[in-house]
Design a protein around this motif. Structure first.
Motif, short mmCIF file in Angstrom:
data_model
loop_
_atom_site.label_atom_id
_atom_site.label_comp_id
_atom_site.label_asym_id
_atom_site.label_seq_id
_atom_site.Cartn_x
_atom_site.Cartn_y
_atom_site.Cartn_z
N ASP A 230 0.80 -1.21 0.00
CA ASP A 230 0.00 0.00 0.00
C ASP A 230 0.84 1.27 0.00
N GLN A 231 2.14 1.16 0.20
CA GLN A 231 3.03 2.32 0.14
C GLN A 231 3.63 2.41 -1.27
N GLU A 232 3.28 3.46 -1.97
CA GLU A 232 3.67 3.58 -3.38
C GLU A 232 5.18 3.55 -3.58
N LEU A 233 5.92 4.25 -2.72
CA LEU A 233 7.37 4.29 -2.88
C LEU A 233 8.01 2.93 -2.64
N VAL A 234 7.50 2.21 -1.66
CA VAL A 234 8.00 0.85 -1.39
C VAL A 234 7.72 -0.05 -2.58
N ARG A 235 6.50 0.04 -3.05
CA ARG A 235 6.07 -0.78 -4.19
C ARG A 235 6.93 -0.49 -5.42
N ALA A 236 7.13 0.79 -5.69
CA ALA A 236 7.92 1.19 -6.86
C ALA A 236 9.38 0.77 -6.71
N GLY A 237 9.90 0.85 -5.48
CA GLY A 237 11.28 0.46 -5.25
C GLY A 237 11.51 -1.02 -5.49
N PHE A 238 10.63 -1.84 -4.95
CA PHE A 238 10.75 -3.28 -5.17
C PHE A 238 10.61 -3.63 -6.65
N SER A 239 9.66 -2.97 -7.30
CA SER A 239 9.43 -3.24 -8.72
C SER A 239 10.65 -2.88 -9.55
N MET A 240 11.28 -1.75 -9.24
CA MET A 240 12.46 -1.31 -9.97
C MET A 240 13.61 -2.30 -9.81
N ILE A 241 13.82 -2.75 -8.56
CA ILE A 241 14.90 -3.71 -8.30
C ILE A 241 14.67 -5.01 -9.07
N LEU A 242 13.44 -5.52 -9.01
CA LEU A 242 13.15 -6.80 -9.65
C LEU A 242 13.16 -6.70 -11.17
N ASP A 243 12.61 -5.61 -11.70
CA ASP A 243 12.55 -5.44 -13.15
C ASP A 243 13.94 -5.28 -13.77
N LEU B 168 11.62 -9.36 5.63
CA LEU B 168 11.43 -8.04 6.22
C LEU B 168 11.54 -6.99 5.12
N LYS B 169 10.88 -5.86 5.29
CA LYS B 169 10.89 -4.82 4.27
C LYS B 169 12.26 -4.16 4.11
N ASP B 170 13.11 -4.31 5.12
CA ASP B 170 14.44 -3.72 4.99
C ASP B 170 15.44 -4.71 4.39
N VAL B 171 14.91 -5.72 3.71
CA VAL B 171 15.75 -6.73 3.06
C VAL B 171 16.71 -6.06 2.07
N ARG B 172 17.91 -6.62 1.98
CA ARG B 172 18.89 -6.09 1.03
C ARG B 172 18.46 -6.44 -0.40
N ARG B 173 18.90 -5.61 -1.34
CA ARG B 173 18.53 -5.78 -2.74
C ARG B 173 18.80 -7.22 -3.22
N ASP B 174 20.01 -7.69 -2.98
CA ASP B 174 20.39 -9.02 -3.47
C ASP B 174 19.55 -10.12 -2.82
N ASP B 175 19.22 -9.94 -1.55
CA ASP B 175 18.42 -10.95 -0.84
C ASP B 175 16.99 -10.98 -1.36
N LEU B 176 16.46 -9.82 -1.74
CA LEU B 176 15.11 -9.77 -2.32
C LEU B 176 15.06 -10.53 -3.63
N VAL B 177 16.03 -10.28 -4.48
CA VAL B 177 16.09 -10.95 -5.78
C VAL B 177 16.25 -12.46 -5.59
N HIS B 178 17.14 -12.82 -4.67
CA HIS B 178 17.36 -14.25 -4.39
C HIS B 178 16.08 -14.90 -3.89
N ALA B 179 15.36 -14.22 -3.00
CA ALA B 179 14.13 -14.77 -2.43
C ALA B 179 13.09 -15.04 -3.51
N VAL B 180 12.93 -14.12 -4.43
CA VAL B 180 11.96 -14.30 -5.52
C VAL B 180 12.33 -15.52 -6.36
N ARG B 181 13.61 -15.65 -6.65
CA ARG B 181 14.05 -16.79 -7.46
C ARG B 181 13.85 -18.12 -6.72
N VAL B 182 14.17 -18.13 -5.42
CA VAL B 182 14.03 -19.35 -4.62
C VAL B 182 12.57 -19.79 -4.55
#
Length: 222
Positions: A10-23, A103-117
């Motif tokens: 529901d937080q636009e900046l959080v949503r956009a940030g995650f989307s940018m990292i993953l995309d 957690l929302k403060d997950v590091r960039r690399d850990d977020l990407v790894h989590a999605v792949r896993v």
């Protein structure tokens, strides 16, 4: 193979940030974004993604309800996000079918790894959450008398029940192989059989099943 993702927060900046990292990843595509649980469910129904990155606390429909609907209707894997590692809703979210928790403060690399896993069919919990998840379950069951293992486990062989106990302790396949003096390939077969026979999506649900059936009881060494 490209992993298709829906990002819901529901937080636009959080949503956009995650989307940018993953995309930005060559093997990941964000196919839609959502601002609440209802929008997340609609986006999954429309786009049929591989992974739904879903905030637990959202307006209109929270992440737990959304996760339950998505898990019941589709094969989409749900990866939950929240601000606190001891969120009151973590256990319920995993019960609803979530395959991972970050957690929302997950590091960039850990977020990407989590999605792949999670997309690959495995389960994932932030390290700080694993023991707290089990502690939360045991705190809910400690006041009740411990029942003998459920008849639900009758479909498992002795080896498969031993494997389930070790999954509940948080052991990896390699660690289980050492404990049981088996090859890792054999352990993978046992794990697969446990999930299939009990109708479980992943190892997270296996941990919960081990406690719910009485195979693993509060106070046992993890």
């Amino acid at each position: 193979m490209t992993v298709r993702v829906v990002v819901a927060d529901d937080q636009e900046l959080v949503r956009a940030g995650f989307s940018m990292i993953l995309d930005a990843q060559p093997d990941i595509e964000v196919v839609a974004e959502a601002g609440d649980g209802a929008e997340a469910v609609a986006a999954v129904r429309e786009h049929r993604p591989d992974v739904l990155l879903l905030d637990i606390r959202m307006p209109t429909m929270d992440g737990i309800e959304a996760a339950g609907i998505v898990s019941a209707e589709t094969d989409c894997r749900v990866l939950m996000l929240t601000t606190f590692d001891l969120d009151d809703y973590v256990y319920d979210a995993l019960r609803a079918g979530a395959s991972g928790f970050l957690l929302k403060d997950v590091r960039r690399d850990d977020l990407v790894h989590a999605v792949r896993v999670v997309a690959a069919g495995d389960s994932l919990l932030a390290p700080s959450v694993t023991r707290k998840l089990i502690a939360e379950f045991t705190s809910r069951t400690v006041a009740r008398p411990v029942a003998p293992p459920s008849d639900r486990l009758a479909v498992l062989t002795v080896r498969e029940q031993e494997t389930l106990q070790m999954i509940a302790r948080g052991l990896s396949n390699a660690e289980i192989a050492v404990e049981m003096v088996l090859s890792e390939h054999t352990v993978k077969t046992h794990v697969s059989n446990v999930l299939t026979k009990l109708g479980l999506r992943d190892r997270v649900q296996a941990v919960i099943a081990a406690y719910e059936t009485g195979l693993t009881v509060p106070g046992e060494q993890l």
